[in-house]
Design an enzyme around this catalytic site. Sequence first.
Site, PDB file in Angstrom:
ATOM      1  NE  ARG A  67     -21.812  12.011   8.257  1.00 35.49           N
ATOM      2  CZ  ARG A  67     -20.695  11.787   8.952  1.00 35.49           C
ATOM      3  NH1 ARG A  67     -20.495  12.088  10.154  1.00 35.49           N
ATOM      4  NH2 ARG A  67     -19.871  10.811   8.398  1.00 35.49           N
ATOM      5  CG  HIS A  71     -23.377   7.680  10.341  1.00 37.28           C
ATOM      6  ND1 HIS A  71     -22.155   7.911  10.448  1.00 37.28           N
ATOM      7  CD2 HIS A  71     -23.846   7.823   9.330  1.00 37.28           C
ATOM      8  CE1 HIS A  71     -21.888   8.318   9.379  1.00 37.28           C
ATOM      9  NE2 HIS A  71     -23.131   8.410   8.722  1.00 37.28           N
ATOM     10  CG  ASP A  72     -28.143   4.546  16.968  1.00 32.18           C
ATOM     11  OD1 ASP A  72     -27.143   3.955  17.301  1.00 32.18           O
ATOM     12  OD2 ASP A  72     -29.352   4.925  17.482  1.00 32.18           O
ATOM     13  CB  VAL A  75     -23.953   0.268  13.730  1.00 30.62           C
ATOM     14  CG1 VAL A  75     -23.101  -0.862  14.372  1.00 30.62           C
ATOM     15  CG2 VAL A  75     -23.499   0.900  12.460  1.00 30.62           C
ATOM     16  N   GLY A  77     -29.222  -1.817  14.606  1.00 29.77           N
ATOM     17  CA  GLY A  77     -30.351  -1.064  14.852  1.00 29.77           C
ATOM     18  C   GLY A  77     -30.309   0.364  15.491  1.00 29.77           C
ATOM     19  CB  SER A  81     -24.570   1.443  19.525  1.00 23.69           C
ATOM     20  OG  SER A  81     -25.054   1.283  18.218  1.00 23.69           O
ATOM     21  CD  GLU A  94     -22.181   1.621  17.110  1.00 24.51           C
ATOM     22  OE1 GLU A  94     -22.599   2.695  16.620  1.00 24.51           O
ATOM     23  OE2 GLU A  94     -22.343   0.492  17.726  1.00 24.51           O
ATOM     24  CG  ASN A 100     -19.588   7.037  13.244  1.00 21.29           C
ATOM     25  OD1 ASN A 100     -20.126   7.487  12.194  1.00 21.29           O
ATOM     26  ND2 ASN A 100     -19.598   5.894  13.649  1.00 21.29           N
ATOM     27  N   PRO A 169     -23.153   3.280   4.976  1.00 23.21           N
ATOM     28  CG  PRO A 169     -25.178   3.471   3.834  1.00 23.21           C
ATOM     29  CD  PRO A 169     -24.584   3.475   5.191  1.00 23.21           C
ATOM     30  CG  HIS A 199     -25.860  14.289   1.798  1.00 22.72           C
ATOM     31  ND1 HIS A 199     -25.259  13.310   0.962  1.00 22.72           N
ATOM     32  CD2 HIS A 199     -25.814  13.924   3.305  1.00 22.72           C
ATOM     33  CE1 HIS A 199     -24.600  12.340   1.917  1.00 22.72           C
ATOM     34  NE2 HIS A 199     -24.956  12.823   3.254  1.00 22.72           N
ATOM     35  CB  THR A 200     -31.055  19.263   1.196  1.00 21.01           C
ATOM     36  OG1 THR A 200     -31.392  20.668   0.847  1.00 21.01           O
ATOM     37  CG2 THR A 200     -31.960  19.064   2.638  1.00 21.01           C
ATOM     38  CG  ASP A 259     -33.863  23.499  -0.173  1.00 21.48           C
ATOM     39  OD1 ASP A 259     -32.988  22.805  -0.817  1.00 21.48           O
ATOM     40  OD2 ASP A 259     -33.229  24.834  -0.032  1.00 21.48           O
TER      41      ASP A 259
END
Length: 335
Positions: A67, A71-72, A75, A77, A81, A94, A100, A169, A199-200, A259
């Site tokens: 994650r 998330h990096d 923002v 690229g 950051s 951030e 975050n 998002p 999110h698995t 999976d």
Amino acid sequence: MLGSTPCNSLLITPIFTTLLIILLYPSNAQLSSTFYSSTCPSVSSIVRSVVQQALQSDSRIGASLTRLHFHDCFVNGCDGSILLDQGVNITLSEKNATPNNNSARGFDVVDNIKTSVENSCPGVVSCADILALAAQASVALAGGPSWNVLVGRRDGVMANQSGANASIPTPFESLAIISAKFAAVGLNITDLVALSGAHTFGRAQCRFFNQRLFNFSGTGSPDPTLSSTYLATLQQNCPQNGSGTTLNNLDPSSADAFDSNYFKNLLNNKGLLQSDQELFSTNGSATISIVNNFATNQTAFFEAFAQSMINMGNVSPLTGNQGEIRSNCRKVNGS
């Protein structure tokens, strides 16, 4: 963007996306899987070893590290950051942005990776590349796909809190809004569905989905796309006026394994986050056929996920003489 997606586009789209991103961001051509082959040849194994050690005491850490990379990259690229602490040079971090704050985690493990890498190859490997390598190691160690991580990124010297608030998002947004955020960084619908498959594994706090459980969109009723049995479980775990920080498995069937069960859950209306379930429950969306394919073909999901991680890692990296190689991932050099 939201038009119909023929089945064979799953084979074509990731390649096309890579070409498109290279055209949009020419500096990306400087990223290479062999960038550290002479300067730090053991970097991948060092990263994997530290992640593996961290997993022994924290089964969530692989998902958390994946994650962080996500998330990096959304923002400024993929520039590391998100790792910068608020301080002398960074007035608004951030880390304290809404997506975050009190949820992004794993920074201590990144510090441990950086220390190990510096001991072996001082001043060579960027924190941005560490995030990309840690995400790959995390997925592979959880039983997911492996891929050759393209490296050669350099670290940014500024944070963008407002950009984090606007660009990352969130679980509460519609599929249309999230699709637009992906498109803004050169990622398409296949990338969106594939990367959502992360999110698995991992956990989510009640506050990220409790709006679905009792009064969805002001209706006074739960989200109708939630399975009634799953709804009852979630209402018990996350009662009204209860703690918003209680953790819930993103994938109730195999919480720590990487999976295709995430997509099978969506078919059964057991997506935990609103943004998850909308991939399958948004009428007429091009995402539906992709979800169906990934739910029944784990190999297709793994191949698409690996390609989409490469695509995401190619979002506006700093290369060449841009940025720096931070000696401490939490602060700009000299601060």
